[in-house]
Design a protein around this motif. Structure first.
Motif, PDB file in Angstrom:
ATOM      1  N   CYS A   1       8.024   2.088   2.289  1.00 48.59           N
ATOM      2  CA  CYS A   1       7.800   0.723   2.762  1.00 48.59           C
ATOM      3  C   CYS A   1       8.487   0.504   4.099  1.00 48.59           C
ATOM      4  O   CYS A   1       7.892  -0.054   5.023  1.00 48.59           O
ATOM      5  N   ARG A   2       9.720   0.975   4.222  1.00 49.42           N
ATOM      6  CA  ARG A   2      10.439   0.798   5.484  1.00 49.42           C
ATOM      7  C   ARG A   2       9.730   1.532   6.619  1.00 49.42           C
ATOM      8  O   ARG A   2       9.630   1.005   7.747  1.00 49.42           O
TER       9      ARG A   2
ATOM     10  N   PRO B   1      14.286  -5.680  -0.216  1.00 48.91           N
ATOM     11  CA  PRO B   1      14.531  -5.067  -1.528  1.00 48.91           C
ATOM     12  C   PRO B   1      13.788  -5.763  -2.667  1.00 48.91           C
ATOM     13  O   PRO B   1      13.272  -5.097  -3.569  1.00 48.91           O
ATOM     14  N   PHE B   2      13.741  -7.086  -2.629  1.00 45.29           N
ATOM     15  CA  PHE B   2      13.021  -7.829  -3.669  1.00 45.29           C
ATOM     16  C   PHE B   2      11.527  -7.507  -3.613  1.00 45.29           C
ATOM     17  O   PHE B   2      10.863  -7.354  -4.650  1.00 45.29           O
ATOM     18  N   ASN B   3      11.001  -7.398  -2.394  1.00 47.81           N
ATOM     19  CA  ASN B   3       9.582  -7.096  -2.230  1.00 47.81           C
ATOM     20  C   ASN B   3       9.248  -5.701  -2.753  1.00 47.81           C
ATOM     21  O   ASN B   3       8.222  -5.508  -3.420  1.00 47.81           O
ATOM     22  N   VAL B   4      10.098  -4.733  -2.430  1.00 51.41           N
ATOM     23  CA  VAL B   4       9.853  -3.365  -2.875  1.00 51.41           C
ATOM     24  C   VAL B   4       9.902  -3.282  -4.398  1.00 51.41           C
ATOM     25  O   VAL B   4       9.045  -2.652  -5.033  1.00 51.41           O
TER      26      VAL B   4
ATOM     27  N   LYS C   1       0.799  -1.233   0.000  1.00 53.19           N
ATOM     28  CA  LYS C   1       0.000   0.000   0.000  1.00 53.19           C
ATOM     29  C   LYS C   1       0.830   1.281   0.000  1.00 53.19           C
ATOM     30  O   LYS C   1       0.556   2.208  -0.785  1.00 53.19           O
ATOM     31  N   PRO C   2       1.859   1.403   0.833  1.00 51.01           N
ATOM     32  CA  PRO C   2       2.647   2.643   0.767  1.00 51.01           C
ATOM     33  C   PRO C   2       3.396   2.800  -0.554  1.00 51.01           C
ATOM     34  O   PRO C   2       3.586   3.921  -1.040  1.00 51.01           O
ATOM     35  N   ILE C   3       3.780   1.678  -1.146  1.00 53.94           N
ATOM     36  CA  ILE C   3       4.481   1.737  -2.426  1.00 53.94           C
ATOM     37  C   ILE C   3       3.520   2.158  -3.535  1.00 53.94           C
ATOM     38  O   ILE C   3       3.868   2.967  -4.412  1.00 53.94           O
TER      39      ILE C   3
END
Length: 316
Positions: free
Chosen positions: A264-265, A283-286, A245-247
């Motif tokens: 995200c963090r 990082p992969f998720n972002v 959601k934040p991304i």
């Protein structure tokens, strides 16, 4: 300080647990490392998830032999990731089962995934010289199939996209126990680099609709009892949504990948920073969430080179 790449610095052996989740049903877990399920039938045994190497698979087999001497006849692989499938040869199963979609992903990106994960998880790939090659199924299914281990019925099905496009779950109706692969995690970060954020929560609800009395998740402790099951499903959904959601908001205003990382963090660190493989997955998720929010439905293939470039851009 620059973090070590992925799990490259995690070389400490984990403590193995072998937990009964139902009559003749077990979860092999190891402090956030990939889990394996065991289903004991009347005449033979089904394994769920092969581990990364034959060396690790033999640790599973040791646990199996502590409770039964029945032969291992079936191996079910919930998806195509190397850490789940490359130990398959150790079991000697006559059938290796995957969904059609997962089998196609082996051909499409299996070697790239192997090369990528080899650098991400050096501890898990100790003894990799024994791996004979890519693991391919002997049997595939589209939506669902049933296997009978004697009188014991085992239903293997797809309930929606989540961790990958080809995820399968395994349901043992006589005990109301489910093996979910990486769709459900417990106190471990979800790896979403090949995931589908928009579908994941609905797939979790499809799992919850079975009202499992226990779940063997992809990572983390076995979930015994309806309260633990509900807690894990809710926390998995929270992790996925808190990542995406934040991304999505950053993408909507035309923000950069680095801005998505920071957003995200800010959302996830307070809630999940103590989860297993959290820094590894982030990082992969972002990167995947940023792509999905921009309308890229099919996850881009991860390669060893792309891994390092992305890591340097975000975690470096």
């Amino acid at each position: 300080m620059t973090k070590g790449f992925a799990s490259a610095n995690d070389m400490e052996e984990k403590t193995i647990s072998f937990t009964q989740v139902g009559e003749g049903l077990y979860a092999f877990t190891a402090e956030g490392d990939p889990n394996t399920g065991v289903i004991i039938g009347d005449d033979s045994v089904m394994i769920v998830e092969a581990q990364a190497t034959p060396r690790l698979a033999r640790k599973v087999i040791e646990c199996v032999r502590s409770v039964t001497d029945k032969p291992i006849s079936h191996l079910v692989l919930t998806h195509y990731h190397a850490v789940r499938v490359l130990g398959a040869s150790a079991y000697g199963a006559r059938e290796i089962i995957m969904s059609d979609t997962a089998a196609a992903m082996v051909e499409e990106r299996g070697q790239e995934d192997w090369d990528s994960e080899f650098d991400r998880f050096p501890r898990l790939f100790q003894g990799h010289e024994e791996i004979p090659g890519l693991t391919r199924p002997t049997t595939t299914f589209s939506d669902r199939m049933t296997v009978y281990l004697g009188k014991r019925r085992v239903d293997i099905m797809t309930l929606g996209r989540a961790h990958t496009a080809g995820d399968a779950v395994i349901w043992v109706p006589d005990q109301e126990v489910m093996f979910t692969g990486d769709i459900v995690e417990y106190h471990s970060a979800c790896y979403c680099g090949d995931g589908h954020f928009g579908d994941w929560e609905e797939t979790l609800m499809n799992i919850a609709a079975f009202e499992p009395k226990a779940i063997a998740p992809g990572r983390g402790d076995a979930l015994v009892g309806e309260e633990m099951v509900a807690k894990a499903i809710a926390s998995t959904a929270d992790f996925v949504n808190s990542t995406y959601k934040p991304i999505a908001k950053v993408v909507a205003r035309g923000g950069s990948l680095k801005e998505a990382w920071d957003a995200c963090r800010a959302e996830c660190d307070p809630k999940f920073s103590d989860y297993a493989i959290y820094e590894h997955c982030l990082p992969f998720n972002v990167a995947r969430a940023y792509d999905e929010a921009r309308g890229i439905d099919t996850p881009r293939v991860w390669t060893a080179q792309r891994d390092k470039e992305m890591w340097a851009a975000l975690q470096g």
